[in-house]
Scaffold this active site. Sequence first.
Site, PDB file in Angstrom:
ATOM      1  CD  GLU A   1      -2.507  -1.229   2.734  1.00 18.95           C
ATOM      2  OE1 GLU A   1      -2.211  -0.398   3.617  1.00 18.95           O
ATOM      3  OE2 GLU A   1      -3.370  -2.090   2.883  1.00 18.95           O
TER       4      GLU A   1
ATOM      5  CE  LYS B   1       5.419   4.604   6.790  1.00 21.89           C
ATOM      6  NZ  LYS B   1       5.146   5.959   7.276  1.00 21.89           N
TER       7      LYS B   1
HETATM    8  P1  ATP Z   1       5.367   3.625  13.904  1.00 21.98           P
HETATM    9  O1  ATP Z   1       3.974   4.100  13.659  1.00 21.98           O
HETATM   10  O2  ATP Z   1       5.689   2.396  13.127  1.00 21.98           O
HETATM   11  O3  ATP Z   1       5.745   3.600  15.330  1.00 21.98           O
HETATM   12  P2  ATP Z   1       6.168   6.119  13.089  1.00 21.98           P
HETATM   13  O4  ATP Z   1       5.245   6.774  14.006  1.00 21.98           O
HETATM   14  O5  ATP Z   1       7.510   6.701  12.885  1.00 21.98           O
HETATM   15  O6  ATP Z   1       6.375   4.620  13.347  1.00 21.98           O
HETATM   16  P3  ATP Z   1       5.913   5.611  10.407  1.00 21.98           P
HETATM   17  O7  ATP Z   1       7.319   5.188  10.337  1.00 21.98           O
HETATM   18  O8  ATP Z   1       5.516   6.782   9.643  1.00 21.98           O
HETATM   19  O9  ATP Z   1       5.385   5.952  11.780  1.00 21.98           O
HETATM   20  O10 ATP Z   1       5.050   4.309   9.954  1.00 21.98           O
HETATM   21  C1  ATP Z   1       3.803   3.890  10.373  1.00 21.98           C
HETATM   22  C2  ATP Z   1       2.705   4.868  10.070  1.00 21.98           C
HETATM   23  O11 ATP Z   1       2.493   4.999   8.681  1.00 21.98           O
HETATM   24  C3  ATP Z   1       1.335   4.434  10.541  1.00 21.98           C
HETATM   25  O12 ATP Z   1       1.154   4.630  11.907  1.00 21.98           O
HETATM   26  C4  ATP Z   1       0.405   5.290   9.705  1.00 21.98           C
HETATM   27  O13 ATP Z   1       0.203   6.531  10.329  1.00 21.98           O
HETATM   28  C5  ATP Z   1       1.206   5.555   8.446  1.00 21.98           C
HETATM   29  N1  ATP Z   1       0.619   4.963   7.237  1.00 21.98           N
HETATM   30  C6  ATP Z   1       0.478   5.591   6.054  1.00 21.98           C
HETATM   31  N2  ATP Z   1      -0.054   4.801   5.121  1.00 21.98           N
HETATM   32  C7  ATP Z   1      -0.299   3.613   5.718  1.00 21.98           C
HETATM   33  C8  ATP Z   1      -0.863   2.391   5.267  1.00 21.98           C
HETATM   34  N3  ATP Z   1      -1.258   2.217   4.006  1.00 21.98           N
HETATM   35  N4  ATP Z   1      -0.953   1.381   6.179  1.00 21.98           N
HETATM   36  C9  ATP Z   1      -0.541   1.536   7.443  1.00 21.98           C
HETATM   37  N5  ATP Z   1      -0.006   2.685   7.922  1.00 21.98           N
HETATM   38  C10 ATP Z   1       0.124   3.710   7.076  1.00 21.98           C
END
Ligand code: ATP
Length: 584
Positions: A249, A251
Amino acid sequence: MLFGDLVKALAAIEATTQRTVMVKLLVSLFKKARPEEIDKIIYFILGDLRPPWEGVELGVAEKLCLRAVSKATGVSIAELESLYKKSGDVGEVARRVLSLSRRPGLLAFGQQRPLEVSEVYDTLLKVAQASGEGAQDLKVSLLSSLFARASPEEGKYIARFVVGKLRLGVADMTLIDALSEAFGVDKEALERAYHIYPDLGRLARHVAEGRRLEEVKITPGVPVLPMLAQRLSSASEILSKLGGVAICEYKYDGERAQIHIREGSVKIFSRRLEDITHAYPDVAKAVREAVSVREAILEGEIVAVDPDTGDMLPFQELMHRKRKHEVAAAAEMYPAVLHLFDVLYIDGEDLTGEPLIYRRVRLSEIVKETDKVFIAKWRLFDGADEVDNFFHEAVSLGMEGLVCKSPTSVYEMGARGWNWIKYKRDYRSEMIDTVDLVVVGAFYGRGKRAGLYGAFLAAAYDPSTDMFYTVCKVGSGFTDADLKKMYEMLQPYKTPHRHPRVVSKMEADVWFVPQVVIEVIGAEITLSPLHTCCLGAVKPGVGLAIRFPRFTGRYRLDKSPEQATTAAEMLELYKRQKKVAQLE
Ligand code: ATP
């Protein structure tokens, strides 16, 4: 339970350096508590009156707390403030003055009825609920009624609690350990219940009343702990971790949103389970229109978009929504859209135990996409090259990368497992110079731009083939006057189909003979399967693209299309661009 007994336990917890001792102290505290006060004790220990999504805040700053201490003790505010300046701890100030002085006329401590836990909690809840005119005075008098009856040690903890500085360092997991031991319930079952219903006060009461944890069910209105992702940096590693097949998906770079629909009303919760509906009234409204069921729990990412072009903007643009008084204006100026990627519950049916692929099907059944609510873009892949291409596409369009998920995985609340793996870049780079690009196509504008072009397909020139290769779709940076000018300037060059000297994978609404040159800058040059410039030069099947492109305002009428930035220069810029930061 007497508040004094709770305070003794808190003091002991604060004094210990060992987690095992901390758990023991909590266990004996919980065993002494009556079921109807155990939730209050838990909330007090956590430093909150209610779970985070209820948004109950005391609204008491140091000054107001000192006013209450002054009213209870008769010690002047000036004196209290000077003590506070020295110690920096309102709790210490309250303790000292309560042990030294009592307001004349008040009964001495010890002659009054001692405080009960429930009384303290209920009074603090009233302090939190006081609002409107006279709220501050009401808060002061409620608090002073507590201080007037508190022992010095009790006063210390009340004061620290109300200003949000209790900081006992007791984590939710420590409380879960202690609760499971105190009430003889299985720790894993308790943890599972906590993931579904992360309100430890409520769960503590549930077990203290001897009720079964199986009764705890996913509930619209109560956010579940979100599933989190691991991270890897190559498509092949990701695929092998996920068993060879992945739902990949986009991100999206925004704010995670857990959306609860209940009886027509929509609530949006943050990753930290706070109710953030007030920041996104436009998104809540759009969800009501796009989702056709009575009750649902959905997950998605809220993303800021450029109001004129609909282009995605970086996450920082959502910060405007965080200032309460500016939300309405921010919603106008920085509209947000929602990309939904999961559904956990529909009309009484808990879907968290179902495989992701099935949840995605159910999601598409209940969501009718609008111009504000979308289903997150996804594909099912079993080859690393396909994943990589999709990744480059996502990045060039402003995404952070991909989240790759196991198609058969259930929704693991609160877990950071290997069923979701984020695929982000190791570093970000910065475009070091502007480029001069040729406008080869355009896309019709919407909203304010209706009747004009809203965005343009721009290309670099390759003298070796004498052809133009696309590098971006640019819609940002144009003023209203620019858009009019562009429209007029381009009319003479309209052609009914793509010009034979233009190589494009994108379908523009209108095509032009390559002629008009404009200056463009972007955040960086990335790889992209959507554009044809330097196709295959860095990697098979992908070209170069400009991420977050913007018109600088300069028309390069002095340049012929053959004098525009060349494909070779684009490649050179790509190679030379600065690495700006190691992404975490
Ligand atoms: P984490 O949430 O893994 O602790 P983080 O806060 O640094 O790390 P990211 O590294 O940005 O967050 O990665 C996870 C986040 O990505 C999710 O919490 C969500 O907000 C975002 N995200 C965006 N698109 C998607 C998607 N398709 N599926 C799941 N999460 C997504």
